[in-house]
Design a protein around this motif. Structure first.
Motif, PDB file in Angstrom:
ATOM      1  N   LYS A 211       0.644  -1.351  -0.157  1.00  0.00           N
ATOM      2  CA  LYS A 211       0.144  -0.197  -0.115  1.00  0.00           C
ATOM      3  C   LYS A 211       0.990   1.352  -0.012  1.00  0.00           C
TER       4      LYS A 211
ATOM      5  N   ALA B 153      -2.136   2.016  -3.331  1.00  0.00           N
ATOM      6  CA  ALA B 153      -2.264   1.135  -4.516  1.00  0.00           C
ATOM      7  C   ALA B 153      -1.927   2.028  -5.670  1.00  0.00           C
ATOM      8  N   GLN B 154      -2.112   3.231  -5.739  1.00  0.00           N
ATOM      9  CA  GLN B 154      -1.541   4.520  -6.347  1.00  0.00           C
ATOM     10  C   GLN B 154      -0.456   5.396  -5.645  1.00  0.00           C
ATOM     11  N   TRP B 155       1.245   5.505  -6.121  1.00  0.00           N
ATOM     12  CA  TRP B 155       2.010   6.071  -5.137  1.00  0.00           C
ATOM     13  C   TRP B 155       2.135   6.439  -6.777  1.00  0.00           C
TER      14      TRP B 155
ATOM     15  N   ASP C   9       0.213   2.563 -10.273  1.00  0.00           N
ATOM     16  CA  ASP C   9      -0.466   1.992 -10.195  1.00  0.00           C
ATOM     17  C   ASP C   9      -0.004   0.398  -9.606  1.00  0.00           C
TER      18      ASP C   9
ATOM     19  N   ALA D 105      -2.737  -4.341 -11.903  1.00  0.00           N
ATOM     20  CA  ALA D 105      -4.735  -4.452 -11.190  1.00  0.00           C
ATOM     21  C   ALA D 105      -4.816  -5.791 -10.897  1.00  0.00           C
TER      22      ALA D 105
END
Ligand code: 6GU
Length: 242
Positions: free
Chosen positions: A204, A206-208, A212, A215
């Motif tokens: 974590k 999921a986006q940084w 991404d 999926a």
């Protein structure tokens, strides 16, 4: 070929060096904890304790000439004999040298099976070769000359740290979750018969920074996830061979 580590007694690791402080990291992290928990024993010996004379000299000029100094045989033999006399087991004497056999995961598994390893950390132009010859003649010793790669270090201390870290984590009771040993890069355990390197990992958030997590890893579909990881492992392994 058995890769399972079966040991009858607590493994003991002795390191001989003229710079004992170089081995201080052996008190840290996983290796330090394994020592505290008495899963393993490690002792570092100062070669100079076995050197004679006011100067406690451990080296001399090379026969045949040439640059540099060679470590004298007698202090090494005194140190090795003293360490070996404390234990009745067979002793694996490991001489660290860039001229040795390249260390790999297979050797780590083999060394993790041994009761007593003695690491001889040479410096300068190495140790008088008769030390290797002498202990090769002894039925109580197996002698291995090991290198950690095709480059030159100033001595065997850092190579010893590398080898000990790779070996000690394979000893039962050192790593909390032994299943992790099966999935990792270069593992010879579990289903990793092709010696694949590990797939990439994500956690974590999921986006940084605009990136991404793939999926499929958020899908909850365990079959798809396993397939994706296997493909990534194969692609990475193939790329390393380029
Ligand atoms: Cl084990 N010793 C030294 N001095 N240099 C090295 C090495 C060992 N392995 C790679 N280079």
């Amino acid at each position: 070929m058995s890769l399972e580590v079966n040991l009858l007694s607590k493994p003991r690791f002795d390191v001989i060096s003229i710079f004992p402080e170089y081995l201080a990291p052996l008190s840290l992290s996983l290796v330090g904890k394994a020592r505290e928990n008495e899963v393993i024993e490690i002792a570092v010996t100062d070669l100079r304790d076995f050197a004679e004379g006011v100067h406690r000299s451990v080296d001399d000029t090379p026969y045949g000439g040439g640059a540099g100094m060679v470590m004298s045989a007698e202090p090494w033999a005194k140190a090795i004999d003293s360490i070996a006399s404390e234990r009745s087991s067979h002793h694996e004497l490991i001489i660290l040298t860039p001229a040795g056999k390249r260390f790999n995961q297979q050797m780590a598994y083999e060394l993790a099976q041994r009761d007593h390893l003695i690491f001889a950390c040479g410096r300068y132009e190495g140790i008088d070769y008769r030390v290797t010859e002498h202990y090769r003649e002894s039925p109580d010793f197996t002698v291995r000359e090991i290198s950690i790669g095709d480059y030159v270090l100033n001595g065997g201390e850092v190579a010893t740290l590398v080898i000990l870290e790779a070996v000690i984590r394979l000893i039962p009771g050192v790593i909390g979750n032994p299943a992790s040993l099966e999935e990792e890069s270069h593992s010879l355990l579990g289903e990793n018969e092709e010696q694949l390197v590990e797939y990439p990992s994500f956690t974590k958030p999921a986006q940084w920074r605009g990136l991404d997590v793939p999926a499929v890893l958020l899908s909850g579909n365990h079959g798809e996830i396993a397939r994706w990881r296997a493909e990534e492992s194969m692609a990475r392994t193939k790329k390393l061979a380029e």
